[in-house]
Design a protein around this motif. Structure first.
Motif: not given
Length: 565
Positions: A108-129
């Protein structure tokens, strides 16, 4: 029976591999032989390398009690068989719960780490990469699995000496309570650093791997320990087999925190049973408390002798300082033994790298099963049983052939040497007779770990991956079990410190070497990346042959393993 015959009988009654003896126990046995005391029961933790024997308060009284403790009803070896086996069952249950606690979060380690890690902020230039997950997330998931071993590297250095100073009962119950508290911290963790710290502390509080063999040795004579030891060593294998499957199924339906809370409940049940059913098994602690009770009952009489009571008072104060000095020496002694023996350092390197492959497989198998085979949930957890089945078969093989190989080599060498003298017809005992299975495991491991990598690289059918995991598990146990038996035999009086040093180095390697798996796979792929591990194992495998061939002479260069001629 003469004193020499009695000593020989006691030597022959001792098992070739005894996990519970300490240097102080063995030194006390040597001393008691010269004083006519039964070595099987005359053990005390207050003898430190043969010096300062009279420092503890009422030492003479303690020695007198221990020397007459054989037929005492309070002697754990005289307890009813039903009670002793209930204690063994409780120890096995605890070992199962600890292993389940350790292994349950591995898939379960990978999924636990992903669930406890906040999502990264959206790109400043508005692109959806869509960016790949940061590399530190993969390292955090690996560390979440392996950090347990870092805690276990520190725990034995304190748990074993504390159990000899204060007894098994208080040490075991306190560590069990700490384990429950740290597991609760794991269940309530809200960030990855807190979760990793709690897992490290939980591993540090594990006492079963240190005290369970010692408690069995306290309760059973040497010729009756085999079945109890087997039950204690099989229980963790069962926990390792069912833990990933159960945790994956539970986490898929109700979340990973419910898995940890389930472990809390199981550990709490074990601790309640310990508080209600378990009794002190360390003979010296039992006798010391009896002496203290009688000392208090004689308090008025002792006060009549002013000079003697003053002397005892001063010596009692000194004994407190001596106890803490002995605790410090017990913590430092494993490092002195390991770094004082080149042979032990070489074997520790071989054993620790071999052991670390369990965690290398543990941190890579979930990703392989998801990416290469599209598995998830309980099915993914069941695949971890391949490693456990291989380990279990290797344990059975070692139990069946380790002593037989030892006896066959000993008798063969005895037949090739000159006939024995009438005074001593016993064949020569050499620890190196333990190592043939280690040689087999060490030279097979490079092929097993390389096979595992190429099966994942080529996405071969799933049974091949399970066979590769089983081969790694089998070679791990085939290498480590005889190696530990050799260390116990070769270092004699210092076997406990030597074993502690091996365990600490093994835990440290198991913590940090798996961190190299992800960079190797990212750079070279599973096939060539795991071939690096195979080459490393192939380079270390000749250590087993060198020790088997030249170990008897090599041991003479270290004062801790030197055999006096």
């Amino acid at each position: 029976m003469t004193r020499s015959q009695r000593s020989s009988t006691l030597d022959s009654a001792r098992p070739l591999l005894s996990h519970h003896d300490t240097e102080d126990d063995l030194l006390w046995q040597q001393r008691s032989r010269y004083h006519g005391t039964d070595a099987a029961v005359a053990r005390a933790p207050h003898v430190n390398d043969g010096n300062n024997v009279g420092d503890d308060n009422d030492d003479d009284g303690l020695e007198d009690y221990i020397s007459h403790f054989d037929d005492d009803p309070d002697n754990p070896q005289n307890w009813p068989a039903s009670f002793k086996w209930s204690v063994v069952a409780l120890l096995a249950m605890t070992a199962f719960s600890v292993t389940f606690n350790c292994i349950s979060l591995v898939p379960l380690a990978p999924s636990i780490v992903r669930s406890l890690t906040p999502p990264p902020p959206p790109p400043s230039d508005g692109t959806d990469s869509s960016l790949p997950p940061p590399a530190n997330l993969k390292s955090a998931s690996v560390l979440l699995v392996t950090i347990w071993e870092l805690g276990e590297a520190a725990g034995p250095l304190l748990i074993a000496p504390l159990s000899e100073l204060f007894g098994r009962y208080p040490t075991l119950n306190i560590t069990n309570l700490l384990l429950i508290l740290f597991t609760i911290l794991t269940a309530t963790a809200t960030s990855v650093p807190t979760l990793i710290l709690s897992r490290c502390l939980t591993g540090m509080a594990v006492a079963s791997n240190v005290l369970n063999p010692a408690i069995v040795g306290d309760m059973f004579p040497s010729d009756q320990r085999g079945s109890a030891m087997s039950l204690i060593f099989i229980a963790p294998l069962i926990g390792g087999a069912v833990g990933p499957a159960i945790s994956s199924a539970v986490a898929e339906s109700v979340g990973w925190r419910k898995v940890v809370w389930g472990v809390v409940g199981l550990s709490t049940i074990c601790e309640i049973l310990f508080l209600c059913l378990f009794k002190e098994t360390y003979k010296v602690a039992i006798v010391r408390r009896r002496v203290m009770r009688e000392k208090h009952s004689r308090h008025r009489l002792a006060n009549a002798h002013v000079d003697m009571s003053t002397g005892n008072l001063k010596r009692g104060k000194k004994s407190k300082r001596e106890e803490w000095r002995k605790l410090r020496d017990s913590v430092l002694r494993p490092f002195l033994v390991v770094f004082g023996s080149g042979l032990l350092m070489a074997l520790s390197l071989l054993g620790s790298v071999t052991f670390s492959y369990f965690y290398v497989v543990s941190v890579t198998l979930p990703e392989i099963l998801e990416d290469k085979y599209g598995l998830s949930g309980a099915v993914k957890g069941l695949c971890f049983m391949g490693f456990t089945v291989g380990s279990f078969l290797a344990v059975l093989t070692c139990n069946a052939f380790l002593d037989r190989i030892y006896i066959a080599l000993r008798d063969r060498d005895a037949a090739l040497t000159q006939p024995c003298s009438p005074d001593d017809c016993r064949p020569k005992e050499k620890p190196e007779y333990r190592l043939p299975l280690t040689i087999l495991g060490a030279f097979s491991m490079p092929f097993a770990i390389t096979f595992y990598g190429w099966v994942a690289q080529l996405s071969l059918p799933l049974p091949f991956l399970l066979i590769a995991c089983g081969l790694i598990g089998a070679n791990t146990m085939m290498t480590l079990i005889p190696l530990m038996a050799y260390v116990v035999d070769a270092f004699g009086l210092f076997s406990a410190s030597a074993m502690t040093g091996v365990i600490v180095s093994r835990c440290l390697m198991g913590t940090f070497l798996p961190l190299a798996a992800a960079p190797l796979v990212d750079s070279f792929g599973y096939g060539w990346g795991f071939m690096v591990f195979g080459v490393m194992s192939g380079a270390l495998a000749p250590i087993s042959v060198v020790v088997f061939r030249y170990g008897e002479r090599w041991r003479q260069f270290c004062k801790y393993s030197r055999v006096e001629q």
